[in-house]
Design a protein around this motif. Structure first.
Motif, short mmCIF file in Angstrom:
data_model
loop_
_atom_site.label_atom_id
_atom_site.label_comp_id
_atom_site.label_asym_id
_atom_site.label_seq_id
_atom_site.Cartn_x
_atom_site.Cartn_y
_atom_site.Cartn_z
N GLU A 173 0.83 -1.21 0.00
CA GLU A 173 0.00 0.00 0.00
C GLU A 173 0.86 1.26 0.00
O GLU A 173 0.52 2.27 -0.60
CB GLU A 173 -0.95 -0.01 1.20
CG GLU A 173 -2.03 -1.07 1.09
CD GLU A 173 -2.73 -1.04 -0.27
OE1 GLU A 173 -3.22 0.03 -0.67
OE2 GLU A 173 -2.76 -2.09 -0.95
N TRP A 174 2.01 1.20 0.69
CA TRP A 174 2.96 2.31 0.65
C TRP A 174 3.41 2.54 -0.79
O TRP A 174 3.48 3.68 -1.27
CB TRP A 174 4.17 1.99 1.53
CG TRP A 174 5.17 3.10 1.68
CD1 TRP A 174 5.27 3.98 2.72
CD2 TRP A 174 6.24 3.44 0.77
NE1 TRP A 174 6.31 4.87 2.51
CE2 TRP A 174 6.91 4.56 1.32
CE3 TRP A 174 6.66 2.94 -0.45
CZ2 TRP A 174 8.01 5.15 0.69
CZ3 TRP A 174 7.74 3.54 -1.09
CH2 TRP A 174 8.41 4.63 -0.52
N GLY A 175 3.73 1.45 -1.48
CA GLY A 175 4.16 1.56 -2.87
C GLY A 175 3.08 2.16 -3.75
O GLY A 175 3.37 3.02 -4.60
N ARG A 176 1.84 1.74 -3.57
CA ARG A 176 0.75 2.31 -4.35
C ARG A 176 0.62 3.81 -4.09
O ARG A 176 0.42 4.61 -5.01
CB ARG A 176 -0.57 1.63 -3.98
CG ARG A 176 -0.77 0.23 -4.55
CD ARG A 176 -2.19 -0.19 -4.26
NE ARG A 176 -2.51 -1.55 -4.57
CZ ARG A 176 -2.97 -1.98 -5.75
NH1 ARG A 176 -3.10 -1.12 -6.74
NH2 ARG A 176 -3.28 -3.24 -5.94
N ALA A 177 0.73 4.19 -2.80
CA ALA A 177 0.58 5.61 -2.43
C ALA A 177 1.73 6.43 -3.03
O ALA A 177 1.50 7.55 -3.53
CB ALA A 177 0.56 5.75 -0.91
N PHE A 178 2.93 5.88 -3.01
CA PHE A 178 4.06 6.61 -3.58
C PHE A 178 3.88 6.79 -5.08
O PHE A 178 4.08 7.89 -5.63
CB PHE A 178 5.38 5.89 -3.30
CG PHE A 178 6.55 6.52 -4.01
CD1 PHE A 178 7.08 7.72 -3.56
CD2 PHE A 178 7.07 5.94 -5.16
CE1 PHE A 178 8.13 8.34 -4.23
CE2 PHE A 178 8.13 6.54 -5.84
CZ PHE A 178 8.66 7.75 -5.37
N VAL A 179 3.50 5.73 -5.77
CA VAL A 179 3.30 5.79 -7.22
C VAL A 179 2.22 6.81 -7.57
O VAL A 179 2.35 7.59 -8.52
CB VAL A 179 2.96 4.38 -7.75
CG1 VAL A 179 2.43 4.45 -9.17
CG2 VAL A 179 4.20 3.49 -7.69
N GLU A 180 1.15 6.83 -6.79
CA GLU A 180 0.09 7.80 -7.01
C GLU A 180 0.60 9.23 -6.83
O GLU A 180 0.19 10.14 -7.54
CB GLU A 180 -1.07 7.54 -6.05
CG GLU A 180 -2.26 8.46 -6.24
CD GLU A 180 -3.39 8.16 -5.28
OE1 GLU A 180 -4.29 9.02 -5.14
OE2 GLU A 180 -3.38 7.08 -4.64
N SER A 181 1.52 9.41 -5.87
CA SER A 181 2.03 10.76 -5.59
C SER A 181 2.87 11.32 -6.74
O SER A 181 3.09 12.52 -6.82
CB SER A 181 2.87 10.74 -4.30
OG SER A 181 4.16 10.18 -4.51
N ILE A 182 3.34 10.46 -7.63
CA ILE A 182 4.10 10.93 -8.79
C ILE A 182 3.26 10.80 -10.07
O ILE A 182 3.79 10.69 -11.17
CB ILE A 182 5.45 10.19 -8.94
CG1 ILE A 182 5.25 8.68 -9.07
CG2 ILE A 182 6.37 10.51 -7.77
CD1 ILE A 182 6.51 7.92 -9.48
N ASP A 183 1.93 10.81 -9.88
CA ASP A 183 0.98 10.84 -10.99
C ASP A 183 1.09 9.60 -11.89
O ASP A 183 0.92 9.68 -13.10
CB ASP A 183 1.16 12.11 -11.83
CG ASP A 183 -0.03 12.37 -12.76
OD1 ASP A 183 -1.14 11.98 -12.38
OD2 ASP A 183 0.17 12.93 -13.85
N HIS A 184 1.38 8.46 -11.28
CA HIS A 184 1.37 7.19 -11.98
C HIS A 184 0.33 6.28 -11.31
O HIS A 184 -0.26 6.65 -10.30
CB HIS A 184 2.76 6.53 -11.96
CG HIS A 184 3.70 7.08 -13.00
ND1 HIS A 184 3.98 8.42 -13.11
CD2 HIS A 184 4.43 6.46 -13.98
CE1 HIS A 184 4.83 8.63 -14.10
NE2 HIS A 184 5.12 7.45 -14.65
N VAL A 185 0.14 5.11 -11.86
CA VAL A 185 -0.84 4.15 -11.32
C VAL A 185 -0.10 2.86 -10.96
O VAL A 185 0.54 2.25 -11.83
CB VAL A 185 -1.96 3.86 -12.34
CG1 VAL A 185 -2.91 2.80 -11.79
CG2 VAL A 185 -2.71 5.15 -12.68
N GLY A 186 -0.19 2.46 -9.72
CA GLY A 186 0.46 1.23 -9.28
C GLY A 186 -0.42 0.02 -9.52
O GLY A 186 -1.61 0.03 -9.18
N VAL A 187 0.14 -1.02 -10.16
CA VAL A 187 -0.58 -2.28 -10.34
C VAL A 187 0.18 -3.35 -9.57
O VAL A 187 1.32 -3.66 -9.87
CB VAL A 187 -0.72 -2.65 -11.84
CG1 VAL A 187 -1.67 -1.68 -12.52
CG2 VAL A 187 0.62 -2.63 -12.57
#
Length: 328
Positions: A173-187
């Motif tokens: 979930e940390w990884g998803r949140a970080f990816v979202e913070s750089i305007d990307h989408v975590g899968v």
């Protein structure tokens, strides 16, 4: 995945990230992080790569800003550092982008484990190696995470958030949140050969290579078939939503079973997930439920589906991307 993890705070909106490896992907990743307000320490033993970073990164930075002064400010947030021990100081995450060689990554992660406090996330951009192998010599395996960019990583928004059996759910979930913070989408996906995107991509490419070998269709016809049928639908909706919107699950299952009976290839055999939907009567948008659930009447869904597809195909026709890029 285990439920416990080292104390890892939510990813900060600004902070220091160490990127290890100043080659093509490291250059892209460092520039992207700088664009999103992070200070970046770019580390590599190859001092020539470090010295050429700004020159190589400028075209990447220019995709984010037209103003040369803004590009300069972005690149100024990246400092180059040949010493790993110095580069990781103060970083909340270290993102590895070195050669895709297991022994190289193993040795690096063992060093990172020794240099970095337990709360520092150790991420890898590996495209093929398993996290459990990369972290074989690491004591604090619970902080290892895969963050795999798809080339060109500053433009393609999907990033694989790869986890192993030892990865805590909180770190995913940390990884998803970080990816979202750089305007990307975590899968998110569990570790396995090919992970998620390459697994899907090479399933298609392997079949295409076979069609080429067998002379079933030409290069141009294969590309046209994909870009004018499958490609636009996948770009809009992805494979599972496309199936819901385009075809009944019963038909999809019948086609897979037919291909299986004609070829004997187990890859074409209708899978349990699909059979379960058919047996439950969940045929897709037409019944209000398939892989997804739908509230709108089917006629409205079809109208919106066709409008989106028409708009995209017209946009592609006007720009003629193949004519601009493809060699003869």
């Amino acid at each position: 995945m285990p439920d416990t993890a080292p104390s890892i705070p939510r990813p900060p909106s600004s902070g220091t990230i160490c990127v290890v490896g100043a080659g093509f992907m490291g250059c892209v990743i460092a520039t992207l992080y700088a664009h999103h307000g992070h200070d970046v320490a770019l580390c590599d033993m190859n001092t020539e790569l470090l010295a050429s970073f700004a020159e190589r990164a400028r075209p990447i930075a220019a995709t984010f800003a037209d103003d040369p002064a803004a590009v300069d400010a972005m690149l100024a947030r990246v400092r180059t550092e040949p010493s790993l021990a110095e580069a990781v100081k103060g970083a909340f995450m270290v993102h590895e982008a070195v050669q895709e060689k297991l022994e190289t990554k193993q040795a690096l992660f063992a060093e990172l484990d020794a240099f970095c406090p337990p709360e520092v996330v150790l991420a890898t951009n590996t495209s093929s190696l398993l996290l459990s192998d990369i972290g074989a010599k690491v004591n604090g395996k619970q902080r290892i995470l895969g963050l795999h960019y798809i080339t060109p990583g500053h433009i393609i928004r999907s990033i694989e958030v790869i986890h192993a059996d030892f990865t805590p759910a909180s770190l995913v979930e940390w990884g998803r949140a970080f990816v979202e913070s750089i305007d990307h989408v975590g899968v998110a996906c569990g570790e396995r050969p090919g992970f998620l995107i390459n697994k899907i991509q090479f399933a298609m490419l392997t079949e295409i290579y076979r069609l080429m070998d067998e002379g079933i269709a030409s290069r141009d016809d294969i590309d046209a078939a994909v870009r004018l049928s499958i490609g636009p639908r996948l770009a809009l909706w992805g494979p599972l939503l496309t199936e819901d919107l385009i075809v009944s699950k019963a038909t999809a299952l019948a086609v897979t079973d037919s291909l299986y009976h004609q070829t004997g290839d187990e890859n074409y055999k209708g899978r349990k997930a699909l059979r379960d939907l058919v047996e439950a009567g969940h045929m897709g948008a037409i019944t209000g439920r398939g892989w997804y659930e739908y509230d709108a009447p089917y006629a409205e869904i079809v109208l919106e589906r066709d409008r989106q597809l028409t708009d995209l195909l017209e946009w592609l026709r006007e720009r003629d991307p193949v004519g601009r890029l493809a060699p003869r």
